[in-house]
Design a protein around this motif. Structure first.
Motif, PDB file in Angstrom:
ATOM      1  N   PHE A 746       0.825  -1.200   0.000  1.00 13.73           N
ATOM      2  CA  PHE A 746       0.000   0.000   0.000  1.00 13.73           C
ATOM      3  C   PHE A 746       0.868   1.263   0.000  1.00 13.73           C
ATOM      4  O   PHE A 746       0.591   2.220  -0.735  1.00 13.73           O
ATOM      5  CB  PHE A 746      -0.924  -0.006   1.223  1.00 13.73           C
ATOM      6  N   LEU A 747       1.917   1.256   0.829  1.00 11.69           N
ATOM      7  CA  LEU A 747       2.799   2.424   0.861  1.00 11.69           C
ATOM      8  C   LEU A 747       3.501   2.611  -0.469  1.00 11.69           C
ATOM      9  O   LEU A 747       3.731   3.752  -0.902  1.00 11.69           O
ATOM     10  CB  LEU A 747       3.834   2.262   1.990  1.00 11.69           C
ATOM     11  N   ALA A 748       3.812   1.437  -1.096  1.00 12.95           N
ATOM     12  CA  ALA A 748       4.440   1.548  -2.413  1.00 12.95           C
ATOM     13  C   ALA A 748       3.467   2.168  -3.408  1.00 12.95           C
ATOM     14  O   ALA A 748       3.837   3.044  -4.199  1.00 12.95           O
ATOM     15  CB  ALA A 748       4.894   0.172  -2.889  1.00 12.95           C
ATOM     16  N   TYR A 749       2.198   1.721  -3.358  1.00 15.57           N
ATOM     17  CA  TYR A 749       1.192   2.293  -4.256  1.00 15.57           C
ATOM     18  C   TYR A 749       0.970   3.771  -3.932  1.00 15.57           C
ATOM     19  O   TYR A 749       0.746   4.585  -4.837  1.00 15.57           O
ATOM     20  CB  TYR A 749      -0.116   1.531  -4.135  1.00 15.57           C
ATOM     21  N   LEU A 750       1.046   4.120  -2.635  1.00 20.51           N
ATOM     22  CA  LEU A 750       0.913   5.524  -2.264  1.00 20.51           C
ATOM     23  C   LEU A 750       2.079   6.313  -2.819  1.00 20.51           C
ATOM     24  O   LEU A 750       1.908   7.426  -3.357  1.00 20.51           O
ATOM     25  CB  LEU A 750       0.848   5.644  -0.731  1.00 20.51           C
ATOM     26  N   THR A 751       3.278   5.735  -2.692  1.00 20.84           N
ATOM     27  CA  THR A 751       4.462   6.382  -3.266  1.00 20.84           C
ATOM     28  C   THR A 751       4.315   6.510  -4.775  1.00 20.84           C
ATOM     29  O   THR A 751       4.635   7.558  -5.354  1.00 20.84           O
ATOM     30  CB  THR A 751       5.721   5.570  -2.923  1.00 20.84           C
ATOM     31  N   TYR A 752       3.819   5.385  -5.391  1.00 16.49           N
ATOM     32  CA  TYR A 752       3.609   5.443  -6.830  1.00 16.49           C
ATOM     33  C   TYR A 752       2.635   6.559  -7.189  1.00 16.49           C
ATOM     34  O   TYR A 752       2.826   7.280  -8.189  1.00 16.49           O
ATOM     35  CB  TYR A 752       3.053   4.110  -7.345  1.00 16.49           C
ATOM     36  N   ALA A 758       3.683  13.766  -9.230  1.00  9.18           N
ATOM     37  CA  ALA A 758       4.859  14.588  -9.541  1.00  9.18           C
ATOM     38  C   ALA A 758       5.218  14.461 -11.007  1.00  9.18           C
ATOM     39  O   ALA A 758       5.556  15.462 -11.672  1.00  9.18           O
ATOM     40  CB  ALA A 758       6.030  14.164  -8.658  1.00  9.18           C
ATOM     41  N   GLY A 759       5.128  13.237 -11.512  1.00  2.52           N
ATOM     42  CA  GLY A 759       5.437  13.017 -12.917  1.00  2.52           C
ATOM     43  C   GLY A 759       4.468  13.758 -13.822  1.00  2.52           C
ATOM     44  O   GLY A 759       4.869  14.348 -14.826  1.00  2.52           O
ATOM     45  N   VAL A 767       5.318  19.839 -20.850  1.00  2.00           N
ATOM     46  CA  VAL A 767       4.444  19.861 -22.024  1.00  2.00           C
ATOM     47  C   VAL A 767       4.053  21.292 -22.367  1.00  2.00           C
ATOM     48  O   VAL A 767       4.026  21.692 -23.544  1.00  2.00           O
ATOM     49  CB  VAL A 767       3.192  18.994 -21.781  1.00  2.00           C
ATOM     50  N   LYS A 768       3.725  22.053 -21.264  1.00  6.46           N
ATOM     51  CA  LYS A 768       3.381  23.455 -21.515  1.00  6.46           C
ATOM     52  C   LYS A 768       4.547  24.189 -22.153  1.00  6.46           C
ATOM     53  O   LYS A 768       4.365  24.966 -23.095  1.00  6.46           O
ATOM     54  CB  LYS A 768       2.981  24.129 -20.211  1.00  6.46           C
TER      55      LYS A 768
END
Length: 959
Positions: A746-752, A758-759, A767-768
């Motif tokens: 879950f923490l990994a998914y939260l980090t993801y 951020a990405g 893009v702008k």
């Protein structure tokens, strides 16, 4: 008459087993299971036994504490590795043990592993100097009592109270909720209010070592001593208990015992196994090494929660299945495979593979084995009572048995059995190895008459029944329908049947029920109609077997019960008083595989005494014993293991919940057990892991299951057990969770998620920026494209203008060509005109002007001059030729460059051909004949290198 009834009642009471009142039987041996040291991997001697609430059995062994759950043995040692002499388990699951100068308890930790907690540390230094062996442990009024020869320790709330022995303790006992100690000087002491009070009249036992105390009716106590026998105490005096049990103990010494349901006493001996007696001291059962025990020295006995008996031996452990309606006569009773049994003249006769044996039916069986009937060494296939005569069908022939010996050999041929002939009273037909024989019973004597002719096949596997009309013989694959002649010397009629019903192939069995012959196939029962000469189904009997597996043998006993065999098992339809039947097969499941195929033997003497032949002896079944022995089994997870840890769940006080396993330990293993000790080898298990499996696995004796590479998620492991009687337990379950790997946590998914945010932000920003740059470059590009487009438009406009000019030029050329054509046409007209004028001139010249007058001649000459002038002054053709050369200058130039040798005349011809002028027109213009034009064309083709098939005008146009 009253005396006779009383005598009969006493006689029946003496021969009917005590199983009417309890589970202990006085006939045959119970099922015995021995466990050797190699099984439990412990020491030799086992001093004490107890059982926890889950059904696990514990043994105080020389090497430590032995635990048995029905599948697995576990051993736990004391810190000083000394022997454990006593143990007791309380309601919470604590296992209190005692050894040499050491006592305490085993308790499971959070992972279910039994850990030892010593209580000896609570003993003061003064009292710890001489703790001695802890021989007895009791739980009494909330206290745990540890008793040695010198002291008694009372444990409660983690505190110890010590009472020293007045002189020297022997052993201690709890009887009827009272705690007693034996003191070597003061006799029996009762513990009351933390004091020891001597009982009246017990000092006479001071020279006797009491190993057990048992409650008796009328407020009496039975003492079992080591070497002095058994004594009874009424709280005033001690007297010897003059009974069969006392005689046995005086001869073999006693090491205590236990009590079954407060009705039967188990007495352990040093020299000769155990005896079980009633409360009057009558021996009901005696078990020793000869009867199946592995050792004759019994150190302790224990009655478990199902009233089965455990024995701690001087070398090994024994389980005795007392809680069963079955007992057995095996090799210890001198009998082997049993084919038939019968009671005659107060003896039980048994036909075996080693001959005919007998045992008195009116006296207790006890230790006496069966005795062989003299003269019956050969295999005995059957033993029957016909016309009050005992007949034995054996390999030695047809034998008449009387006074437990062979009185007469009727025929020396081997026989399988005998039947009375309904239509001929006093006559008997016997099935021999090669046909049938007739015997006659007259004047209290039976004699061989003759062999029946017409059928002499071997009938070693047969079934035979008789009715008023036919003798029926089943011998695979046929059913023989035979009719005896009136003089019984031959078969007048023999017919073979391959099947008895068109709906079912084959013939299952042949049997007589209620004196009627029935034929069975696939559990459908038929009778034969002599009038219709056909078989018809008995629906009523068929319906009784609808829910029963396909049978292969059916026997009606003396009580009209229907015994059937199937899949090497046996069952019964018990006939009720109202005429209905009650099906039972679970109690007999333990006989599966031990029945004699093709020779099913059931001898029902009465409901309390039913004998069933086995491959290894004879089974005795008491149908009046309650079926309470068939209980619903329990099943437990013994352990739950992963690659990182093991939890012994069977020792946990509470059910395992909310267990989480790391992903790198997703290889899990379950072991499970069912504390069902009777016929443990037939206990099977089924399991499923949800959601990994949808269906329960097939039943198997395997008690271990592993799963590898499980994905993360919530799981529920469920198990069920089924005992040897086919009864299933309720499912037990363990819920556990496998954590995902770090990259799926879950923490990994939260980090993801945050990384994605951020990405997305960075990407959006880039893009702008990219869009702004792209707009700038797009503006530049659009400017460039605009300029290119503008330049292209200008170029296209220029090209268009050039095209317009070209089109104008082409149009002009077309006009010029049209004018040329018109000019040529006009020129041709002029040529024609000049030709006509020249012709006129020539004709004028032929006119003689001399005949004309002057004026006429003048006018004529004037006309002639005018015509000549007109012809000479016409320059149309020269202008035409010049014009043609100007218009086709480029063509003529290319043609000349390509073919330098071409002549001017041929150039003109090429031009005329290009203008698509006809041969006649060319001839006129060139002032040559049409043949000349063709010759000129030929020469031109040759100079241009054209063959005959190539078109000259098309070639010129291509230039």
């Amino acid at each position: 008459m009253k005396f006779i009834n009383t005598y009969i009642s006493l006689f029946l009471f003496s021969i009917v087993p005590f199983t009417i009142f309890s589970q202990v039987k006085n006939i045959g041996l119970p099922a015995i299971k021995n466990y050797k040291r190699s099984d439990y991997k412990g020491g030799t001697q086992n001093w004490n036994i107890d059982q926890d609430k889950n059904g696990n059995v514990y043994f105080a062994n020389n090497s430590g504490l032995i635990q048995f759950d029905g599948s697995t043995w576990n051993k736990y040692s004391l810190p000083n590795n000394t022997a454990i002499r006593s143990l007791k388990i309380d309601g919470s699951g604590k296992i209190y043990v005692g050894g040499n100068n050491e006592f305490g308890f085993f308790k499971s930790d959070e992972k279910g592993k039994l850990k030892y907690h010593s209580l000896s540390d609570l003993v003061s230094k003064k009292d710890s100097r001489n703790i001695n062996l802890i021989w007895r442990i009791h739980i009494y009024k909330g206290e745990v009592i540890f008793q040695s020869f010198t002291k008694v320790f009372f444990y409660r709330n983690n505190k110890l109270i010590v009472i020293n022995a007045p002189n020297k303790f022997q052993f201690s006992f709890i009887i009827n909720k009272h705690l007693y100690f034996q003191d070597k000087v003061l006799g029996i002491l009762e513990y009351k209010d933390q004091k020891l009070i001597a009982l009246k009249g017990t000092t006479s036992l001071n020279d006797k070592e009491i190993w057990a105390m048992f409650p008796l009716p009328n407020n009496k106590i039975l003492f079992a001593t080591l070497e002095k026998g058994l004594f009874i105490y009424d709280y005033n005096s001690v007297k010897s208990w003059n009974t069969e049990a006392n005689t046995f103990i005086l001869k073999n010494t006693s090491l205590g015992g236990s009590i079954i349901k407060n009705k039967f006493i188990v007495l352990n001996s040093v020299l000769n196994g155990i005896i079980i007696c009633d409360l009057n001291g009558k021996i009901i059962q005696h078990l020793n090494r000869q009867k199946g025990l592995q050792n004759n020295t019994i150190l302790t006995s224990f009655v478990d929660n199902k009233n089965n008996l455990w024995l701690g031996l001087d070398n090994g452990i024994t389980f005795i299945n007392q809680n069963s309606p079955f007992t057995f006569f095996d090799y210890s009773y001198n009998i082997g495979t049993v084919y038939a049994s019968v009671i005659f003249n107060k003896n039980l006769y048994v036909a075996t593979n080693q001959g005919l044996f007998y045992h008195s039916w009116t006296t207790p069986f006890k230790d006496e084995p069966f005795t062989r009937v003299e003269g019956t060494i050969a295999q005995a296939w059957n033993i029957q009572v016909l016309n009050n005569t005992l007949l034995c069908a054996s390999n030695s022939g047809a034998l008449v048995i009387n006074q437990n010996k062979v009185l007469k050999i009727l025929d020396t041929r081997g026989y399988f059995g005998f039947k009375t002939i309904p239509s001929h009273p006093g006559y008997i037909i016997g099935e021999s190895y090669n046909g049938f024989s007739i015997f006659k019973n007259s004047s209290n004597e039976i004699n061989f008459i003759n062999q029946v002719s017409g059928f002499d096949e071997t009938t070693n596997t047969f079934e035979i029944e008789l009715d008023n009309n036919y003798l029926w013989l089943k011998k695979e694959p046929y059913l023989y329908q035979m009719k005896l002649s009136e003089d019984l010397k031959r078969f007048d009629y023999i017919k073979k049947h391959m099947q008895i019903s068109p709906s079912y192939k084959g013939i299952g069995s042949l049997q007589s029920i209620n004196n009627k012959v029935y034929f069975q196939t696939k559990n459908h029962f038929y009778r034969y109609s002599d009038e219709q000469e056909n078989f018809f189904e008995d629906k009523k009997l068929t319906n009784l077997f609808q829910k029963i597996p396909p049978i292969n043998t059916l026997i009606e006993d003396s009580n009209s019960n229907l015994w059937y065999s199937y899949n090497e098992s046996i069952g019964v339809l018990l006939k009720m008083k109202n005429g209905t039947y009650n099906s039972q097969n679970a109690p007999f499941s333990n006989l599966t595989g031990n029945l004699v195929n093709n020779y099913i033997s059931v001898n029902t003497i009465d409901p309390n005494n039913i004998f069933i032949g086995l491959t290894n002896g004879l089974a005795h079944y008491d149908s009046k014993i309650s079926n309470n022995f068939i209980t619903t089994p329990k099943v437990f997870f013994e352990s739950f293991s992963s690659t990182s840890d093991t939890i012994i769940t069977g020792n946990l006080e509470k059910q395992l919940t909310d267990l989480t396993i790391p992903y790198n330990s997703n290889h899990v293993k379950f072991t499970f057990s069912s504390p069902t000790y009777e016929n443990q080898e037939n206990v099977t298990y089924s399991y499923k892991l949800e959601p990994f499996e949808e269906n329960w696995r097939n039943w198997s004796t395997t008690s271990v299951k592993e799963y590898t590479n499980l994905r993360e998620g919530n799981y529920k492991m469920q198990i069920k057990a089924k005992n040897s009687y086919g009864v299933e337990s309720e499912a037990s379950e363990i819920n556990f969770t496998i954590s995902p790997p770090w990259y799926r946590h879950f923490l990994a998914y939260l980090t993801y998620f945050f990384l994605i945010l951020a990405g997305v932000y960075i990407t959006s920003d880039r893009v702008k920026l990219k869009i702004r740059k792209n707009k700038y470059y797009e503006t530049i590009e659009q400017r460039r494209l605009y300029l290119e487009k503008e330049s292209k438009i200008r170029h296209e406009q220029h090209e268009l203008e050039k095209e317009i000019e070209r089109l104008k030029s082409d149009k002009l050329q077309i006009k010029i060509l049209a004018k040329d054509k018109e000019l040529v046409s006009n020129s041709l007209q002029v040529v024609k005109k000049n030709k006509v004028l020249n012709g006129i001139i020539q004709k004028i010249k032929d006119i003689d002007t001399n005949t004309l007058d002057d004026s006429t001649k003048f006018e004529f000459n004037k006309l002639h001059k005018s015509i000549v002038k007109e012809v000479n002054t016409d320059k149309s053709w020269k202008d035409l030729e010049k014009h043609i050369k100007n218009v086709h200058f480029e063509f003529l130039k290319r043609l000349k460059e390509k073919y330098p040798t071409i002549s001017p005349r041929e150039l003109d011809l090429s031009t005329y051909l290009l203008m698509n002028m006809s041969t006649k027109e060319i001839a006129e213009i060139m002032n040559i004949s049409t043949g000349g034009v063709e010759l000129a064309r030929y020469r031109l083709r040759k100079k241009l290198g054209l063959n005959k098939k190539e078109n000259l005008i098309g070639f010129l146009m291509s230039i």
